[in-house]
Scaffold this motif. Structure first.
Motif, PDB file in Angstrom:
ATOM      1  N   GLN A  46      78.150 -50.252 -81.811  1.00  0.00           N
ATOM      2  CA  GLN A  46      79.311 -49.289 -81.962  1.00  0.00           C
ATOM      3  C   GLN A  46      79.306 -48.641 -82.921  1.00  0.00           C
ATOM      4  N   PHE A  47      78.306 -48.998 -83.901  1.00  0.00           N
ATOM      5  CA  PHE A  47      78.888 -47.947 -85.254  1.00  0.00           C
ATOM      6  C   PHE A  47      78.341 -46.325 -85.290  1.00  0.00           C
ATOM      7  N   VAL A  48      77.438 -46.669 -84.858  1.00  0.00           N
ATOM      8  CA  VAL A  48      75.457 -45.558 -84.280  1.00  0.00           C
ATOM      9  C   VAL A  48      75.733 -45.059 -82.896  1.00  0.00           C
ATOM     10  N   THR A  49      75.049 -44.096 -82.852  1.00  0.00           N
ATOM     11  CA  THR A  49      75.048 -43.453 -81.088  1.00  0.00           C
ATOM     12  C   THR A  49      73.098 -43.686 -81.657  1.00  0.00           C
ATOM     13  N   ARG A  50      73.130 -43.747 -79.905  1.00  0.00           N
ATOM     14  CA  ARG A  50      71.795 -43.593 -79.108  1.00  0.00           C
ATOM     15  C   ARG A  50      70.882 -42.650 -80.065  1.00  0.00           C
ATOM     16  N   THR A  51      72.356 -41.520 -79.578  1.00  0.00           N
ATOM     17  CA  THR A  51      71.489 -39.916 -79.545  1.00  0.00           C
ATOM     18  C   THR A  51      70.949 -39.787 -80.884  1.00  0.00           C
ATOM     19  N   THR A  52      72.141 -39.552 -82.188  1.00  0.00           N
ATOM     20  CA  THR A  52      71.509 -39.879 -83.343  1.00  0.00           C
ATOM     21  C   THR A  52      69.889 -40.503 -83.765  1.00  0.00           C
ATOM     22  N   LEU A  53      69.960 -42.181 -83.246  1.00  0.00           N
ATOM     23  CA  LEU A  53      69.403 -42.706 -83.521  1.00  0.00           C
ATOM     24  C   LEU A  53      67.574 -41.677 -83.141  1.00  0.00           C
ATOM     25  N   GLU A  54      67.554 -41.132 -82.134  1.00  0.00           N
ATOM     26  CA  GLU A  54      66.762 -41.119 -81.520  1.00  0.00           C
ATOM     27  C   GLU A  54      65.943 -39.761 -81.459  1.00  0.00           C
ATOM     28  N   ALA A  55      67.088 -39.188 -81.712  1.00  0.00           N
ATOM     29  CA  ALA A  55      66.913 -37.506 -82.727  1.00  0.00           C
ATOM     30  C   ALA A  55      66.329 -37.734 -83.695  1.00  0.00           C
ATOM     31  N   LEU A  56      66.814 -38.644 -84.831  1.00  0.00           N
ATOM     32  CA  LEU A  56      66.885 -38.701 -85.966  1.00  0.00           C
ATOM     33  C   LEU A  56      65.453 -39.274 -86.244  1.00  0.00           C
ATOM     34  N   SER A  57      64.611 -40.681 -84.894  1.00  0.00           N
ATOM     35  CA  SER A  57      63.328 -40.983 -85.332  1.00  0.00           C
ATOM     36  C   SER A  57      62.023 -40.735 -84.412  1.00  0.00           C
ATOM     37  N   GLY A  58      62.795 -39.796 -83.522  1.00  0.00           N
ATOM     38  CA  GLY A  58      61.913 -39.414 -82.763  1.00  0.00           C
ATOM     39  C   GLY A  58      60.686 -39.688 -81.730  1.00  0.00           C
ATOM     40  N   GLY A  59      61.729 -40.986 -81.578  1.00  0.00           N
ATOM     41  CA  GLY A  59      61.450 -41.652 -80.321  1.00  0.00           C
ATOM     42  C   GLY A  59      62.646 -42.499 -79.317  1.00  0.00           C
ATOM     43  N   PRO A  60      62.241 -43.458 -78.666  1.00  0.00           N
ATOM     44  CA  PRO A  60      63.283 -43.902 -77.961  1.00  0.00           C
ATOM     45  C   PRO A  60      63.800 -45.414 -79.021  1.00  0.00           C
ATOM     46  N   VAL A  61      64.831 -45.710 -78.557  1.00  0.00           N
ATOM     47  CA  VAL A  61      65.887 -46.817 -79.791  1.00  0.00           C
ATOM     48  C   VAL A  61      65.435 -48.376 -78.802  1.00  0.00           C
ATOM     49  N   HIS A  62      65.157 -48.956 -79.046  1.00  0.00           N
ATOM     50  CA  HIS A  62      64.875 -50.060 -78.161  1.00  0.00           C
ATOM     51  C   HIS A  62      65.942 -50.859 -78.558  1.00  0.00           C
ATOM     52  N   GLY A  63      66.425 -52.012 -77.770  1.00  0.00           N
ATOM     53  CA  GLY A  63      67.385 -52.845 -77.496  1.00  0.00           C
ATOM     54  C   GLY A  63      67.609 -54.005 -76.778  1.00  0.00           C
ATOM     55  N   ASP A  64      67.402 -53.843 -75.359  1.00  0.00           N
ATOM     56  CA  ASP A  64      67.141 -54.211 -74.685  1.00  0.00           C
ATOM     57  C   ASP A  64      66.160 -55.149 -74.276  1.00  0.00           C
ATOM     58  N   LEU A  65      66.251 -57.105 -74.192  1.00  0.00           N
ATOM     59  CA  LEU A  65      65.436 -57.272 -73.673  1.00  0.00           C
ATOM     60  C   LEU A  65      64.585 -57.259 -73.081  1.00  0.00           C
ATOM     61  N   PHE A  66      65.342 -57.617 -71.761  1.00  0.00           N
ATOM     62  CA  PHE A  66      64.777 -56.993 -70.316  1.00  0.00           C
ATOM     63  C   PHE A  66      64.641 -56.448 -69.732  1.00  0.00           C
ATOM     64  N   ALA A  67      64.490 -54.939 -70.481  1.00  0.00           N
ATOM     65  CA  ALA A  67      64.580 -53.160 -70.413  1.00  0.00           C
ATOM     66  C   ALA A  67      63.040 -53.628 -68.645  1.00  0.00           C
ATOM     67  N   PRO A  68      63.773 -52.679 -68.149  1.00  0.00           N
ATOM     68  CA  PRO A  68      62.714 -52.228 -66.749  1.00  0.00           C
ATOM     69  C   PRO A  68      61.281 -51.731 -67.752  1.00  0.00           C
ATOM     70  N   GLY A  69      60.423 -52.879 -67.651  1.00  0.00           N
ATOM     71  CA  GLY A  69      59.344 -52.348 -67.383  1.00  0.00           C
ATOM     72  C   GLY A  69      58.487 -53.196 -69.295  1.00  0.00           C
ATOM     73  N   GLY A  70      59.513 -53.818 -69.941  1.00  0.00           N
ATOM     74  CA  GLY A  70      59.525 -54.250 -71.294  1.00  0.00           C
ATOM     75  C   GLY A  70      59.572 -55.874 -72.281  1.00  0.00           C
ATOM     76  N   SER A  71      58.915 -56.128 -71.068  1.00  0.00           N
ATOM     77  CA  SER A  71      59.050 -57.291 -70.709  1.00  0.00           C
ATOM     78  C   SER A  71      58.805 -57.910 -72.224  1.00  0.00           C
ATOM     79  N   MET A  72      57.293 -57.467 -72.551  1.00  0.00           N
ATOM     80  CA  MET A  72      56.987 -57.712 -73.801  1.00  0.00           C
ATOM     81  C   MET A  72      56.665 -57.498 -74.624  1.00  0.00           C
ATOM     82  N   GLU A  73      58.026 -56.349 -74.466  1.00  0.00           N
ATOM     83  CA  GLU A  73      58.409 -55.706 -76.138  1.00  0.00           C
ATOM     84  C   GLU A  73      58.936 -56.068 -77.484  1.00  0.00           C
ATOM     85  N   HIS A  74      58.872 -57.302 -77.399  1.00  0.00           N
ATOM     86  CA  HIS A  74      58.960 -59.015 -78.283  1.00  0.00           C
ATOM     87  C   HIS A  74      57.993 -58.584 -79.241  1.00  0.00           C
ATOM     88  N   ILE A  75      57.137 -58.296 -78.374  1.00  0.00           N
ATOM     89  CA  ILE A  75      54.980 -58.739 -78.710  1.00  0.00           C
ATOM     90  C   ILE A  75      55.190 -58.097 -79.392  1.00  0.00           C
TER      91      ILE A  75
END
Ligand code: CTP
Length: 415
Positions: A46-75
């Protein structure tokens, strides 16, 4: 900044207005050489856009615990990082962490993560003072969470108070301190830094070109290594690093009084100040006026106290009869800015001043002058050992010197 090269940071962003400062933090981290993985809460976007964060970090922005294929991301995400920084850490995020709740990717990841976590809280001052937040912060600190800030100032809501997120450079510096080996933990370092000013009248003074940069860099390195730093400094444009106890002084006599007062309590003293050797014999209470005759003005100067030589003499003095045994001598390090035959002058000065180590540089040499960001120094030890370092940034000289001081303290077993 060599330190951050190859370091992997995970930046957790929660939903507060201070999230708008986070892109600047990402930019700083990456500029310093770190890789940054971004994990957001739903509210953060709500305060900063995904596009800005992706552009500056140079990688994907993670946020979804149940993203497809990302079931073990939290580990995996936590495993692949040296430090987690939470900026901003809202009251809600802190509350969920304190309760051990894992209801999104960020909080689940924090439960699974075992390394250091640094939180930069940001919220309204009443929320920060609320008993629930106080309780949660105390619990989390007990669990090992590290905090940077919050600062006091004008808040986004217009109120004044404690709750502003620490600025990005301060967050990065706090992270660096967390990852630095604490080789000076429990040690008290006394430093003199910068020039002194010797008043001629209320308007004019005698001084020198010292910028204080070298001293401030050593103080910053010592703080990172866990030392308590008392920093007696003359008027300089460089600010003391946060965490140092700064004692601002103006004249050599003020610097001497402050330094001698702190000396009995320190483990090591590093005297980098360019102390004015002389002061006007009298300082006029009123502004001196030209008499219009064109005659030369003669100033009478008298010698200032030599702080380094005084400390050295105190160390050598036998304990007063009947006194309790003295603690081991503080380690005494002097600096010498020379021009021409710097090493010969340095060797003579080391003998004359009686310190353990004299750090010598030739200010006439390119890259080693006053106000430069770099310095090429030689270390002359009392036992005859000499080291000649290449041209380094002042920050690198500070780090190397702190390592030398820590090693010397470890072998001499100073208090
Ligand atoms: N120093 C000090 N008090 C003084 C002068 C110098 O504590 N009144 C310290 C400096 O902080 C530094 C060391 O002594 O650590 C060497 O300073 P320098 O000015 O090079 O020494 P001087 O004895 O003043 O020699 P010079 O004649 O070359 O100026």
């Amino acid at each position: 900044m060599r330190f951050w090269k190859e370091k992997r940071l995970l930046l957790g962003i929660s939903g507060g207005i201070a999230a708008c400062k986070t892109p600047e933090l990402i930019r700083l981290c990456r500029e310093a050489g770190a890789t940054v993985t971004v994990v957001v809460t739903e509210a953060a976007l709500q305060f900063v856009t995904r596009t800005t964060l992706e552009a500056l970090s140079g990688g994907p922005v993670h946020g979804d615990l149940f993203a497809p294929g990302g079931s073990m991301e939290h580990i995996h995400l936590g495993r692949e990082t040296e430090l987690v920084i939470l900026a901003p850490a809202t009251a809600d995020l802190l509350a969920r962490m304190a309760a051990g709740i894992g209801n999104d990717l960020l909080t689940t990841l924090l439960l699974a993560h075992q390394g250091p976590v640094l939180a930069a809280p940001a919220m309204n001052c009443r929320m920060w003072r609320h008993p629930a937040t106080r309780r949660n912060v105390a619990l989390l600190q007990g669990d090992g969470l590290h905090l940077v800030g919050p600062e006091t100032g004008t808040l986004a809501c217009g109120e004044e108070g404690e709750g502003r997120m620490a600025e990005p450079p301060a967050i990065l510096e706090a992270g660096r301190r967390l990852l630095t080996p604490q080789i000076l933990a429990g040690k008290h370092l006394l430093m003199t830094v910068g020039p002194t000013r010797e008043a001629l009248d209320p308007v004019r003074y005698l001084t020198n070109h010292s910028s204080g940069k070298m001293g401030m860099a050593i103080a910053a390195a010592a703080l990172r290594a866990g030392a308590r730093v008392s920093l007696v400094h003359g008027p300089t444009a460089s600010s003391p690093p946060s965490g140092a106890t700064a004692i601002p002084v103006t004249s050599a006599r003020e610097m001497a009084a402050a330094t001698l007062g702190l000396w009995p309590d320190c483990d090591a003293a590093i005297l980098t100040a360019a102390v004015a050797d002389y002061r006007p014999a009298t300082s006029q209470a009123q502004k001196m006026k030209k008499d219009g005759s064109g005659a030369a003005l003669t100033l009478e100067l008298v010698e200032n106290p030599d702080i380094l030589a005084t400390l050295s003499a105190r160390r050598a003095a036998p304990p007063p009869p009947g006194s309790t045994p003295l603690p081991a001598s503080p380690l005494l390090v002097g600096f010498a800015a020379e021009t021409g035959s710097a090493l010969d002058h340095g060797r003579e000065k080391l003998r004359r001043k009686g310190c353990d180590l004299l750090v010598v540089n030739d200010v006439a040499e390119a890259g080693s002058g006053f106000g430069e960001e770099t310095n090429r120094v030689s270390l002359l030890w009392r036992n005859g050992r000499e080291e000649h370092w290449p041209l380094l940034t002042k920050a690198e000289v500070g780090e190397r010197l702190v390592a030398q001081v820590a090693a010397a303290l470890a072998t001499t077993g100073a208090k």
